[in-house]
Design an enzyme around this catalytic site. Structure first.
Site, PDB file in Angstrom:
ATOM      1  N   GLN A   1       0.828  -1.205   0.000  1.00  0.00           N
ATOM      2  CA  GLN A   1       0.000   0.000   0.000  1.00  0.00           C
ATOM      3  C   GLN A   1       0.868   1.263   0.000  1.00  0.00           C
ATOM      4  OE1 GLN A   1      -3.040  -0.450  -0.991  1.00  0.00           O
ATOM      5  NE2 GLN A   1      -4.107   0.390   0.755  1.00  0.00           N
TER       6      GLN A   1
ATOM      7  N   GLU B   1      -4.328   5.605   2.333  1.00  0.00           N
ATOM      8  CA  GLU B   1      -4.170   6.961   1.826  1.00  0.00           C
ATOM      9  C   GLU B   1      -2.995   7.718   2.438  1.00  0.00           C
ATOM     10  OE1 GLU B   1      -8.397   8.506   0.513  1.00  0.00           O
ATOM     11  OE2 GLU B   1      -8.548   6.953   2.008  1.00  0.00           O
TER      12      GLU B   1
HETATM   13 MO1  MOS Z   1     -10.295   7.963  -0.497  1.00  0.00          MO
HETATM   14  S1  MOS Z   1     -10.391   8.625  -2.460  1.00  0.00           S
HETATM   15  O1  MOS Z   1     -11.239   9.097   0.421  1.00  0.00           O
HETATM   16  O2  MOS Z   1     -10.797   6.352  -0.547  1.00  0.00           O
END
Ligand code: MOS
Length: 737
Positions: free
Chosen positions: A637, A704
């Site tokens: 990731q 993220e």
């Molecule tokens: Mo993210 S684009 O808020 O999964």
């Protein structure tokens, strides 16, 4: 005691994926399946005058040409009210075109080729209007939205105006620009829909099964239970498939009209206009600091483009509320409508662009204050959440800086730019902070423990290439007390208990608690069953007299005289026990804390001074995502996020034709994403410290965070190599030379 959790387990779906055996939504077929092709608008603004379909209808195999004339009644939410699943097809209802690529017709035929031929034969006449295609052409009546997804985006704390005019302070004033980026997952969007009377079945490449189900139920006015959405695996999304889009509705509508299965797959080019994108934005940063570099005030003003129909906000400024301990801070957001499809979330939607601007501005502040950029950040470290005054649930940012700097060799960095060379190349080192919230969502799971020694846990969650199937099975195995090989996690189907959408990095952090609860409920049933077994040490035991561990049930204090779950089930003549449980979005332990992930990126670039070609030769990240469930999938990731950040820094940009508004690089050869040959050494280090607040395992999302800050680390390294500050992404050689 954890055995599976924390182990570097191979992906359970890895072999199937690399051998081609894995089945994605687009791999399914149905008898009598017809294929649909979208006819997109060629103009960016205007009205459909006439659609001539006669020629298309004469093409052999063409079954249906769907236009304004024959579109069945759909119960659509008004535009602007919801996320734009309605957007691409409102042109089929009111005939108005607000961007190039919007649907003007759908052609359905026996084969894909016949549908393509039919689509090419549809002739459309438009009444064109002059479109606004750039932010600076947009209606100057910009909108200042109040919030974006529940987050207040117009924000102020402290004495802002006073701070901005304080004499004797160091001030950085700079504007940063990022262009449109398009999600480019390998798997395009695809829907296969068919009806059994009033029951709708859909294979859909989606990261939000339950949302898709609810939308289809709404649009076609059928009960939610009558909509079955399946998506066993998602071939990447980066945000795009986390929402509902018109092609799913169109496929289902055509399937109903024809009373046969209809498959609709977007082309790569259509992926550039149909499923959102990261909007272009201009971010103005004003930082005011004392001579020692301590921030007194920061202001972050973001303008971003949206479509004429939906007020999508790029909430980039939210990072400036919380990242540094500035007593005064302000963020503003305005949106400017242009004739383009509505943007949407793309990996770290606020943080990727926001941290680019903020962390580049911090680098400029370090230069102005003659401070090492790392020292500047330490001086501005936020010990508590400056936006709310709350404690962090678990913040180890200083350790991230320290570990990353050590591994990278940051101490050797000369303060001045253009001070290092290697065989005639300019060498630069840059850093940036990473941050992303630790979200979790309400969700449910069901656990079944069987007499033949296997367990299966289910939830309508999503495997988006992140390793969810593997990591969730690890969580389930430890909860049951069985080895991983005996436990399977199943997802991707709306008949399972409700899973979270795969967005906001919530899947693992949310589901691990639901799994834990469901398994414990199943174990309670096993104990109750054990108490009914005559001739065992448990017969007639009260619940509190029994305990369970490692797949066995025993009387408290007598773990050696236990019976296995299989023995108990067989003894009771049962094939399995099963239980379902859910968790809420928040609970007692999450309340009152800010749950947030942090990290630090260190980047080395080498730049050819004659050609201004830049290469990222070395990248070191120290990341804190709480407990690391699986070092292998977590690292994967992180690598993916870092590579996406490098693309944002150096290559990625959707370019629109200034006359027609159509993307001109809507393919994999002209839209540049980094490939293996572009990458240097990437070294990722996870702290692996338990977050005591987010859930029972202490893990925050991994998806993220790694992308945030990467772009700034690269841009800051480029400055250090060349002495040139580029504030306009992507940093292509023409901007650097
Ligand atoms: Mo993210 S684009 O808020 O999964």
């Amino acid at each position: 005691m954890n055995k599976a959790v924390g182990a570097a387990v191979d992906r359970v779906d890895g072999r199937a994926k690399v051998t081609g055996a894995a089945r994605f939504a687009g791999d399914f077929r149905q008898d009598r399946m017809a294929c649909a092709v979208i006819v997109p608008s060629a103009v960016a603004r205007g009205e459909i005058d006439a659609v001539q379909t006669a020629a298309a209808r004469k093409i052999p195999g063409v079954l249906l040409v769907l236009t304004r004339e024959n579109l069945p009644a759909l119960h659509l939410k008004p535009p602007g009210e919801e996320h734009p699943y309605t957007e691409a097809l409102t042109s089929l209802i009111d005939g108005k075109i607000s961007y190039a690529g919007q649907a003007v017709a759908l052609v359905v035929a026996e084969t894909l080729e016949q549908a393509q031929e039919g689509a090419a034969a549809v002739h459309v006449r438009y009444r064109e209007d002059t479109p606004a295609l750039q932010m600076n052409e947009a209606d100057p009546q910009a909108v200042f939205p109040k919030e974006s997804h529940g987050e207040k985006v117009q924000y102020v704390r402290g004495k802002m105006d006073e701070a901005l005019t304080m004499p004797g302070m160091i001030k950085v004033d700079a504007a940063y620009f990022n262009p449109v980026e398009t999600h480019n997952p390998m798997e395009p969007a695809v829907t296969l829909a068919w009806w059994d009377h009033d029951h709708l079945n859909v294979y859909d490449a989606t990261r939000w099964l339950v949302g898709t189900q609810a939308t289809l139920a709404d649009v076609f006015r059928v009960a939610k239970e009558n909509v079955h959405v399946m998506c066993p695996l998602v071939g990447g999304a980066f945000g795009s498939k986390a929402f509902r889009w018109s092609h799913t509705v169109l496929a289902a509508a055509a399937a109903r009209m024809l009373d046969r299965p209809v498959r609709l797959e977007l082309t790569r080019a259509q992926m550039f206009t149909w499923m959102g994108h990261r909007p272009e934005s201009r971010q103005k940063l004003t930082l005011v600091a004392g001579p020692d570099g301590r921030l007194i005030a920061m202001r972050h003003d973001t303008s971003s483009a949206t479509s004429p129909t939906h007020p999508f906000v790029a909430p980039s400024g939210v990072v400036s509320k919380m990242l540094y301990a500035a007593p005064a801070a302000q963020t503003t957001h305005k949106i400017l409508p242009v004739n383009r499809a509505t943007p949407t979330y793309m990996r770290a939607p606020a943080e990727a662009p926001g941290m680019f601007a903020l962390e580049c501005a911090m680098d400029e502040l370090a230069e102005a204050a003659r401070l090492d950029p790392l020292e500047l950040r330490l001086r501005n470290h936020a010990d508590i959440d400056p936006a709310t005054g709350r404690l962090w649930s678990s913040k180890n940012l200083k350790a991230c800086y320290e570990i990353g700097a050590e591994k990278f060799g940051w101490k050797q960095r000369p303060l001045a730019p253009r001070a290092m060379t290697d065989h005639g190349l300019l060498v630069g080192w840059g850093l940036a902070t990473a941050t992303y919230p630790g979200h979790r969502r309400g969700c449910a799971a069901a656990a079944r423990i069987t007499a033949n020694g296997k367990a299966r846990v289910q939830s309508s969650a999503h495997e988006i290439g992140n390793g969810a199937l593997t990591v969730l099975a690890q969580a389930a195995a430890d909860a049951i007390g069985w080895p991983l090989e005996r436990v399977t996690f199943e997802l991707g189907d709306t008949t399972f208990p409700e899973g979270p959408p795969a967005g906001g990095s919530v899947t693992t952090a949310s589901l691990c608690d639901a799994i834990d609860r469901a398994v414990r409920a199943a174990q309670t049933k096993l104990m109750e069953t054990a108490a009914t077994l005559p001739g065992t040490p448990f017969a007639g035991a009260k619940p509190e007299e029994l305990a369970t561990a490692e797949g066995k049930i025993f009387r408290r204090g007598h773990p050696a005289q236990g019976l296995s779950y299989e023995e108990i089930l067989r003894g009771a003549g049962m094939n399995f026990v099963e239980a379902e449980a859910e968790v809420e979005e928040t609970d007692l332990k999450t309340k009152g804390f800010t749950i947030q992930s942090f990290g630090a990126h260190f980047c080395e670039v080498k730049v050819d001074p004659a050609l201004a070609q830049a290469r990222v030769t070395r990248f070191v990240s120290a990341l804190d995502i709480g407990r690391v469930m699986n070092p292998k999938t977590a690292r994967s990731q992180a690598l993916g996020g870092i590579v996406m950040g490098l693309g944002m820094a150096l290559t990625e940009e959707t370019i629109y034709d200034p006359r027609t508004g159509r993307p001109v690089n809507d393919n994999f050869s002209d839209y540049k994403i980094p490939v293996n040959a572009d990458l240097g050494a990437i070294d990722v280090h996870f702290l692996d410290r338990i977050d005591p607040c987010i859930n029972t395992l202490g893990c925050r999302g991994a998806g993220e965070l790694p992308m945030t800050g990467v772009t700034a680390a690269v841009v800051n390294a480029l400055w250090h190599a060349t002495g040139r500050r580029v504030r306009d992404l992507p940093v292509t050689p023409d901007k650097l030379i």
